[in-house]
Design an enzyme around this catalytic site. Structure first.
Site, mmCIF file in Angstrom:
data_model
loop_
_atom_site.group_PDB
_atom_site.id
_atom_site.type_symbol
_atom_site.label_atom_id
_atom_site.label_comp_id
_atom_site.label_asym_id
_atom_site.label_seq_id
_atom_site.Cartn_x
_atom_site.Cartn_y
_atom_site.Cartn_z
ATOM 1 N N GLY A 208 0.831 -1.204 0.000
ATOM 2 C CA GLY A 208 0.000 0.000 0.000
ATOM 3 C C GLY A 208 0.856 1.240 0.000
ATOM 4 O O GLY A 208 2.074 1.166 -0.220
ATOM 5 N N ASN A 209 0.252 2.390 0.239
ATOM 6 C CA ASN A 209 1.022 3.634 0.325
ATOM 7 C C ASN A 209 0.389 4.553 1.357
ATOM 8 O O ASN A 209 -0.658 4.244 1.925
ATOM 9 C CB ASN A 209 1.136 4.303 -1.056
ATOM 10 C CG ASN A 209 -0.226 4.679 -1.605
ATOM 11 O OD1 ASN A 209 -0.907 5.532 -1.064
ATOM 12 N ND2 ASN A 209 -0.637 4.002 -2.678
ATOM 13 N N ALA A 210 1.047 5.682 1.579
ATOM 14 C CA ALA A 210 0.683 6.546 2.718
ATOM 15 C C ALA A 210 -0.409 7.564 2.400
ATOM 16 O O ALA A 210 -0.684 8.445 3.212
ATOM 17 C CB ALA A 210 1.935 7.274 3.213
ATOM 18 N N SER A 211 -1.055 7.464 1.250
ATOM 19 C CA SER A 211 -2.085 8.466 0.912
ATOM 20 C C SER A 211 -3.227 8.412 1.935
ATOM 21 O O SER A 211 -3.713 7.335 2.272
ATOM 22 C CB SER A 211 -2.627 8.180 -0.486
ATOM 23 O OG SER A 211 -3.734 9.003 -0.726
#
Ligand code: CTP
Length: 414
Positions: A208-211
């Site tokens: 995933g990512n930090a958005s």
């Protein structure tokens, strides 16, 4: 904001309790003014508990404070939900025979009315004439929804969902503040992607990512406040979608691609804003059972494959469809770019190259670095179009940046 919630005597009065909650949870000070008939459906203690204020129906309560004039004059928004045929008639005639109607004739703020009644009563020429009269005086009358009514009958006359009334009422306040009764994006359909995609490794793990989804949600809110009908394609987010927008869950890049096909291309929406942080790579194989660690202490090598570029795909399909139907209104596509300057160029150099590469109508570039932008409240954005000058906005709140994005989109909508 000081909100007056008028409740007339219809079975839908119980739904006004949820509407009251939406306003109080938004930090607004709500005074509920039920009619005497409304109190036969939902009692005063409910309204007093939900609003934190005493409830009165007649003008002879608390006479020294001249309530019947004060409440209307102090109100910044009056919402009547549900409004019965009888109340619409009394309003249209300018009658002032109880606390709600005296308040309505003294209020100078936006007035939003959500009628609810049986189809026959709604379609009766007297009711329709009263609605036309109220609209001609600037009252915002929300069309009733169609569907199941109190008995076994169905048709127009249902009270719209409290979230819809709440959003329309706030939009009226926004429009009044902007000095115009007409919302500039009324009738427009907008699709906004928000959050970070998650690409599955196995049934319990993902890349995933930090958005946080804050920027996408801010754009959705700004578009809603301009009067648009908004669909949010929601990946993983830390903040809820604004009220009054439709949410479609799109956890992965593949889900997002499919949803853009349905909600933007097939539904013929006017605008796509790709604010989501979409993974560029995903695991080439997704294990069907949980991946176990090996006892020999060896590491794990993952093979990744490219995900579809949803934004570039949307531009290609839009262009192909526009070539086939040149007479139709052009759909607008907006991309986002999180950039850092490097030895090959500045943030703006990279943003200009990306604008051309992706073929979007507007590129919103923001500068990122460790601890900057992702998840934060304030941001600086550069707005780039193929043939206009670059506009830089910030540092401002994401809501303000989102309003600037919408302002830049308005001339492109045609
Ligand atoms: N995007 C997309 N599908 C992807 C990746 C990105 O639709 N698989 C969209 C994002 O929603 C955003 C824009 O493309 O609107 C940002 O792209 P970005 O990832 O910054 O650009 P890339 O072309 O991948 O460039 P870079 O090499 O800088 O990563």
């Amino acid at each position: 904001m000081r909100v007056v919630l008028g409740v007339a005597g219809g079975i839908a009065a119980y739904k006004a309790a949820s509407l009251c909650r939406l306003f109080t949870e938004g930090g607004h000070d709500v005074r509920v003014l039920p009619t005497a008939a409304a109190l036969r459906f939902v009692g005063a203690p409910t309204w007093e508990a939900l609003s934190g204020h005493p409830v009165a129906t007649d003008v002879f309560t608390d006479v020294p404070s001249v309530q019947h004039v004060r409440v209307g004059k102090e109100a910044e928004l009056v919402v009547v939900a549900p409004a019965t045929a009888d109340l619409l008639a009394r309003m249209a005639a300018g009658m002032a025979d109880d606390l709600l109607t005296t308040t309505l004739v003294t209020a100078t703020c936006p007035v939003v009315v959500a009628p609810a009644m049986h189809t026959e009563m709604w379609q009766h020429p007297a009711t329709q004439a009263n609605v036309a009269t109220l609209r001609s005086r600037g009252v915002h009358v929300i069309e009733p929804a169609s569907g199941r009514l109190t008995g076994s009958d169905t048709g127009p006359g249902r009270l719209p969902d409290p979230e819809v009334i709440h959003a329309e009422a706030l939009a009226q306040v926004g429009a009044a503040a902007a000095g115009s009764g007409e919302l500039p994006w009324a009738g427009r359909r907008v699709v906004v992607s928000a959050g970070g995609t998650r690409e599955a490794l196995d049934p319990v793990r993902f890349l995933g990512n930090a958005s946080s989804g804050r920027m996408g949600m801010a754009v959705a809110r700004a578009a809603r406040d301009l009067g648009a009908e908004v669909t949010v394609l929601q990946a993983a987010v830390e903040v809820p979608a604004p009220e009054g927008v439709r949410v479609v869950e799109t956890p992965s890049a593949a889900d997002l691609e499919a949803a853009v096909g349905r909600e933007f291309h097939e539904a013929g929406a006017d605008l796509l804003v790709m604010a989501a942080a979409v993974a560029d790579y995903r695991p080439a194989q997704v294990a069907t059972t949980k991946i176990k660690k090996q006892d020999d202490g060896a590491g794990l090598t993952l093979e990744l494959e490219r995900t579809p570029d949803v934004l570039a795909g949307a531009v290609r399909r839009r262009d192909a469809e526009a070539a086939q139907h040149p007479q139709e209104r052009r759909q607008v596509v907006v991309g986002f770019a999180a950039e850092t300057g490097d030895e090959h160029g500045s943030v703006l150099d990279h943003a200009r190259a990306k604008l051309a590469r992706k073929g979007v109508d507007l590129l919103v570039a923001n500068e990122v670095g460790v601890g900057v932008v992702f998840g934060q409240e304030d941001t600086t954005v550069h707005l780039l179009t193929p043939d206009g000058p670059v506009r830089t906005v910030g540092p401002v709140s994401k809501d303000e940046a989102a309003r600037a994005v919408c302002e830049a989109v308005t001339p492109l909508l045609g």
